[in-house]
Motif scaffolding. Structure first.
Motif, PDB file in Angstrom:
ATOM      1  N   TRP A 119      -3.893   1.763  -6.102  1.00 29.21           N
ATOM      2  CA  TRP A 119      -2.298   1.320  -5.629  1.00 29.21           C
ATOM      3  C   TRP A 119      -2.334   0.349  -4.251  1.00 29.21           C
ATOM      4  CZ3 TRP A 119       0.375   2.303  -1.327  1.00 29.21           C
ATOM      5  CH2 TRP A 119       1.367   1.872  -1.404  1.00 29.21           C
ATOM      6  N   VAL A 120      -3.587   1.068  -3.247  1.00 31.32           N
ATOM      7  CA  VAL A 120      -3.465   0.171  -2.031  1.00 31.32           C
ATOM      8  C   VAL A 120      -4.174  -1.678  -2.845  1.00 31.32           C
ATOM      9  CG1 VAL A 120      -4.928  -0.107  -0.187  1.00 31.32           C
ATOM     10  CG2 VAL A 120      -3.576   1.674  -0.404  1.00 31.32           C
ATOM     11  N   LEU A 121      -4.984  -1.730  -2.819  1.00 31.41           N
ATOM     12  CA  LEU A 121      -6.024  -2.743  -3.402  1.00 31.41           C
ATOM     13  C   LEU A 121      -5.055  -3.848  -4.120  1.00 31.41           C
ATOM     14  CD1 LEU A 121      -9.694  -1.221  -4.025  1.00 31.41           C
ATOM     15  CD2 LEU A 121      -9.116  -2.853  -1.644  1.00 31.41           C
ATOM     16  N   GLY A 122      -3.940  -3.104  -4.718  1.00 34.86           N
ATOM     17  CA  GLY A 122      -3.034  -4.166  -5.747  1.00 34.86           C
ATOM     18  C   GLY A 122      -2.085  -4.449  -4.208  1.00 34.86           C
ATOM     19  N   GLN A 123      -1.644  -4.234  -3.300  1.00 34.76           N
ATOM     20  CA  GLN A 123      -1.098  -4.299  -2.129  1.00 34.76           C
ATOM     21  C   GLN A 123      -1.684  -5.321  -0.950  1.00 34.76           C
ATOM     22  OE1 GLN A 123       2.572  -3.157  -2.335  1.00 34.76           O
ATOM     23  NE2 GLN A 123       1.151  -1.987  -4.691  1.00 34.76           N
ATOM     24  N   THR A 124      -2.817  -5.285  -0.668  1.00 41.96           N
ATOM     25  CA  THR A 124      -3.239  -5.736   0.132  1.00 41.96           C
ATOM     26  C   THR A 124      -4.802  -6.103  -0.122  1.00 41.96           C
ATOM     27  OG1 THR A 124      -3.709  -6.121   2.797  1.00 41.96           O
ATOM     28  CG2 THR A 124      -4.027  -4.585   1.337  1.00 41.96           C
ATOM     29  N   ARG A 125      -5.646  -6.480   0.744  1.00 39.55           N
ATOM     30  CA  ARG A 125      -6.784  -6.998   0.204  1.00 39.55           C
ATOM     31  C   ARG A 125      -7.538  -7.189   1.859  1.00 39.55           C
ATOM     32  NH1 ARG A 125     -10.536  -7.718  -4.701  1.00 39.55           N
ATOM     33  NH2 ARG A 125      -8.543  -6.766  -6.075  1.00 39.55           N
ATOM     34  N   SER A 126      -6.498  -6.868   2.740  1.00 41.20           N
ATOM     35  CA  SER A 126      -7.103  -6.991   4.213  1.00 41.20           C
ATOM     36  C   SER A 126      -7.134  -5.742   4.803  1.00 41.20           C
ATOM     37  CB  SER A 126      -6.004  -7.346   5.296  1.00 41.20           C
ATOM     38  OG  SER A 126      -6.078  -6.214   6.616  1.00 41.20           O
ATOM     39  N   ILE A 127      -8.887  -5.424   4.881  1.00 41.16           N
ATOM     40  CA  ILE A 127      -9.702  -3.546   5.309  1.00 41.16           C
ATOM     41  C   ILE A 127      -8.436  -3.245   6.305  1.00 41.16           C
ATOM     42  CG2 ILE A 127     -11.222  -5.166   7.104  1.00 41.16           C
ATOM     43  CD1 ILE A 127     -12.283  -2.927   4.364  1.00 41.16           C
ATOM     44  N   ASP A 128      -8.271  -4.231   7.143  1.00 38.69           N
ATOM     45  CA  ASP A 128      -6.949  -2.990   8.278  1.00 38.69           C
ATOM     46  C   ASP A 128      -6.523  -2.504   7.612  1.00 38.69           C
ATOM     47  OD1 ASP A 128      -9.081  -3.956   9.940  1.00 38.69           O
ATOM     48  OD2 ASP A 128      -8.327  -4.957  11.164  1.00 38.69           O
ATOM     49  N   LYS A 129      -5.649  -3.337   6.777  1.00 36.56           N
ATOM     50  CA  LYS A 129      -4.511  -2.976   6.456  1.00 36.56           C
ATOM     51  C   LYS A 129      -5.138  -1.320   4.883  1.00 36.56           C
ATOM     52  CE  LYS A 129      -1.550  -6.580   6.713  1.00 36.56           C
ATOM     53  NZ  LYS A 129      -1.227  -8.223   6.572  1.00 36.56           N
ATOM     54  N   VAL A 130      -5.667  -1.795   4.582  1.00 30.96           N
ATOM     55  CA  VAL A 130      -6.744  -1.002   3.551  1.00 30.96           C
ATOM     56  C   VAL A 130      -6.798   0.263   4.052  1.00 30.96           C
ATOM     57  CG1 VAL A 130      -8.628  -0.428   2.352  1.00 30.96           C
ATOM     58  CG2 VAL A 130      -7.141  -3.013   2.213  1.00 30.96           C
TER      59      VAL A 130
END
Lengths: 627, 96
Positions: free
Chosen positions: B63-74
């Motif tokens: 789900w998270v990878l569907g929200q963002t691809r920024s490693i810090d945000k992940v």
């Protein structure tokens, strides 16, 4: 005399989380939801040694019961989960205190484990970390070195104990404690009290320390020349610091006198032999309940002679504590026994003259000798008597090194031998914390102000005397004072300050439980005064009532005590009634009767009417032409 | 985790591939400070997920990878509690 005292001040920090987990730092008021039983088992250290104190506790065979509830404990307190990281808020507070005391923070904070064997920690050790070293504090123009400032986790809270089990509540386990250790430079008992007070003020300046009973504990290291280093644990009240030092000096001095007396009697340690005699047949018919209950349980009574100790066991060392008490405590600790009797207190406790004579004869005691007898299970009796002989031998040498526990009156009793030096080892489950120079700079730029500066400021801001201002800063009510003073100009700050300091102290002296009064109570009471709903004179009465009815509020206290202000009309009624019944006096003296009438009216309405209003109304009555 | 994996992990982290650690136990919490391997992996950039169970972590990461691809945000989102999947405290219960 060569008195040297060092202090260790411990105080709980008011952090959001415990030192090594995310539980809150509050004590539970609810019953526990979980109780578990554990036992302490000693293991060899990395050097292949078993801690003698740990082994001893293990041999007592006691079980430890831990009580917990989900709100105040998690798996970390149960030692089922490794500790989390060192709480950053606690480290910040400790760094603040370090800088206030001019101590040098460590570059890296390392958590250590200190062996604790009474079961108060589920792990068998207490985690502790040095935060800073080499500080100083000026107390009455003398520089007191602060050797070390550490963070520690508080231990479990003892809630019960019997012969075979001890119970601890886990809510307190892990609450951060700051520990501040001074150098042993304190030279008299009063100075010890002043230093403890000064350290307490620095701690309070952070506004991040807990208040109230149980949040502060002082340990004292006391020695006198030719005496020994005695560690006194758990002095809870500041006022008791100097008292405990005085009593310890008295105890060591008395022990040295006993030593000299034993030497002049030419008693040698080798004269004291572990030569224990069975005495059961001699005392089996005694009226002593302790002896009878020991025998009923299949126990035995044995005794040992203490040659040359005649009359010395009744020598008082501290109020209520004699050499015989010390020996009995030692036997109780090592032998787990309660029934210890010595010859200086016999006949007594149900043991009669004839029995004492028979025992003395059996033990071959002359008039200059003493004896100790113990009633319990045989194994315990033997351990107890061994401890008796050892303690008696130490009396010939003078003062034995001990760790002692403070009683609420400042006297102390034997707690345990002084622990070995090698009881600290690294806590490998918690990574060291680097203290950056940025962090120190930031804390250094935001240091709280010291008490004397605050006192000076509030003194001039509220126009209260320097003495009153200083008392206020030393009290627990400084913040409360600020909030009450903010109510407005209808309430005089010096009156508020006097109530919060002198009056609260005198209430406490009269055994009023003032600790039940919270900030809300205090604010409500002064607000009622400011709004003219009750009189200044009634404040103490109201506070006294609220302290014993802490769930009520100030308004209901005023109702209950009938201390509400009476209205203008009602007051006028009281005044005309008084004037009526003294009509002739009033007519003869006219306006000059004011003082007398004033007294009579106030006697009726004291606490319920403002004297200024009474004067005003009386004036209009007595001097109608002034109108 | 054997040492021969370290190079691959280092490589993955360098290329912004998120790597997390969870515990196989239902009531357990990851503590990577207790043993050497854990500390090594922490240093390599592996992020421990406290008490989140592996199955939940897998779904949450999808789900998270569907929200963002920024490693810090992940990393941040994975550690932020959203539906009770991660808690600060492991409660005391009879099951513990």
């Amino acid at each position: 005399m060569g008195l040297r005292v060092g202090l260790e001040v411990h105080r709980q920090l008011d952090t959001r989380h415990k030192l090594f987990c995310e539980c809150p730092t509050i004590l539970s008021t609810k019953p526990p939801t979980l109780t578990l039983e554990r036992r302490l088992r000693p293991t060899q250290s990395e050097l292949g040694q078993v801690d003698p104190a740990a082994l001893f506790e293990f041999n007592k065979g006691r079980a430890i019961n831990y009580e917990a509830d989900p709100e105040t404990a998690c798996l970390v307190e149960l030692d089922e989960e490794p500790p989390h990281q060192l709480d950053p808020e606690a480290v910040d507070i400790a760094l603040t205190i370090s800088l206030l005391l001019h101590a040098r923070p460590m570059d890296e904070v390392h958590v250590m484990r200190k062996v604790v064997i009474d079961g108060s920690n589920t792990t068998g050790f207490q985690r502790t970390a040095i935060i800073s070293l080499n500080g100083k504090l000026d107390v009455d123009r003398k520089e007191i070195p602060i050797q070390q400032i550490s963070l520690e986790e508080d231990a479990g809270r003892k809630t019960g104990e019997n012969k075979n089990t001890v119970i601890f509540r886990l809510d307190r386990l892990g609450v951060p404690l700051i520990e501040i250790a001074t150098g042993p430079v304190i030279k008299d008992a009063q100075e010890a009290g002043r230093v403890a007070l000064a350290i307490g003020q620095v701690l309070r300046a952070t506004k991040k320390v807990k208040r109230g009973l149980g949040s502060i504990r002082q340990d004292l290291n006391v020695s006198i020349e030719e005496g020994a280093l005695i560690e006194i644990k758990g002095v809870q009240e500041l006022d008791l610091v100097s008292k405990a030092v005085e009593l310890e000096v008295q105890r060591q001095t008395s022990l040295l006198q006993i030593r000299d007396e034993l030497r002049s009697r030419k008693v040698k340690p080798a004269d004291l032999k572990e030569d224990f005699h069975e005495l059961t047949p001699l005392v089996s018919r005694s009226e002593s309940k302790i002896v009878q209950s020991a025998l009923k349980l299949g126990g035995t009574v044995q005794g040992v002679k203490l040659p040359g100790f005649g009359g010395l066991l009744k020598r008082e060392l501290m109020p209520g504590i004699r050499l015989g008490t010390e020996i009995a405590k030692r036997a109780a600790y090592w032998g787990r026994v309660a029934g210890v009797f010595h010859s200086d207190e016999l006949p007594g406790y149900g043991i009669g003259q004839a029995e004492v004579g028979a025992v003395a004869k059996k033990l071959e005691c002359g008039p200059s000798d003493a004896f100790v007898i113990i009633a319990d299970y045989k194994e315990n009796v033997l351990d107890g008597l061994k401890a008796v002989v050892e303690r008696a031998r130490e009396a010939i040498a003078g003062v034995p090194e001990e760790t002692r526990t403070a009683n609420p009156d400042g006297t102390t009793y034997y707690m345990r031998p002084r622990p070995g030096a090698a009881r600290m080892y690294p806590e490998t489950d918690v990574p060291p914390v680097q203290i950056s120079s940025d962090r120190i700079r930031q804390i250094g730029d935001n240091l709280p102000r010291m008490p004397e500066d605050i006192a000076r400021e509030i003194g001039s801001k509220y126009e209260i005397s320097p003495k009153l201002a200083a008392q206020l800063v030393n009290s627990e009510y400084l913040d409360t004072f600020g909030e009450i003073a903010a109510i407005g100009k209808d309430i005089a700050p010096s009156f508020v300050a006097t109530v919060l300091t002198e009056s609260m102290r005198s209430l406490a002296r009269d055994q009023v439980p003032v600790e039940n009064l919270d900030d809300t109570h205090l604010k409500e009471v002064f607000r009622l005064v400011a709004e003219g709903k009750t009189a200044k004179e009634s404040v103490l009465e109201i506070l006294k009532w609220l302290a014993t009815h802490p769930t009520a509020n100030a308004a209901s206290a005023v109702d209950q005590l009938n201390l509400g202000m009476i209205g203008r009309a009602e007051l006028k009624g009281v005044i005309s009634k008084v004037l009526e019944s003294h009509r002739s006096l009033v007519q003869a003296n006219g306006a000059k009767a004011l003082g007398k009438m004033m007294n009579l009216v106030m006697a009726e309405v004291r606490g319920r009417a403002d004297p200024k209003l009474v004067t005003e109304l009386l004036r209009t009555e007595l001097e109608p032409d002034r109108g | 985790m054997s040492k021969y994996c370290y190079d691959s992990i280092r490589n993955a982290v360098k290329n912004d591939v998120p790597i997390f650690m969870t515990s196989q136990t239902i009531w357990g919490r990851v503590d990577m400070n207790v043993y050497v391997t854990g500390r090594d992996l922490l240093n390599l950039g592996v992020v421990p997920l406290e008490d989140m169970i592996p199955e939940t972590a897998l779904v949450k990461l999808m789900w998270v990878l569907g929200q963002t691809r920024s490693i810090d945000k992940v990393h941040g989102l994975m550690l932020q509690p959203i539906a009770g999947e991660i808690t600060e405290r492991t409660a005391i219960t009879e099951a513990a």
